[in-house]
Scaffold this motif. Sequence first.
Motif: not given
Length: 135
Positions: A15-23, A29-32
Amino acid sequence: MPNHNFEYIGPLPDLECANAFDPPEIVRCAMVSQTSTGVEIAVSIANHCERSGCPDADPFKVKLHGRFGDKSEIIVDFPSGISGFERAGGFDITKYIFLPGLRVEDVVVEYVDIDIENSVIESNETNNRVYGPFY
């Protein structure tokens, strides 16, 4: 890990933050975002695997730390778990949190803790805390 007694040979979920690796400069993982009546936070988590055959992740919880009006943390339940995929693919789960009456400037996500109860046995347990900036 404590409380886990098993023997398994094969890939594990991660499990990891979505799209944390690109870009790498944008952590999603927490869009406000502002709505007409408050603030919405999209919490997106992915189950990444380095090779095929990655198992699904069990249900888990995520904690957001920061400033959310009069709260300093928010718990987000992911009750259905997340399917596994290789990094070449793309699949994540997003949950939406609504905070009525707040403005974007009133909300600060400092960091996100993934799988706070250690419900999922992962191949990499070191990437479960993610610091912003969150956009």
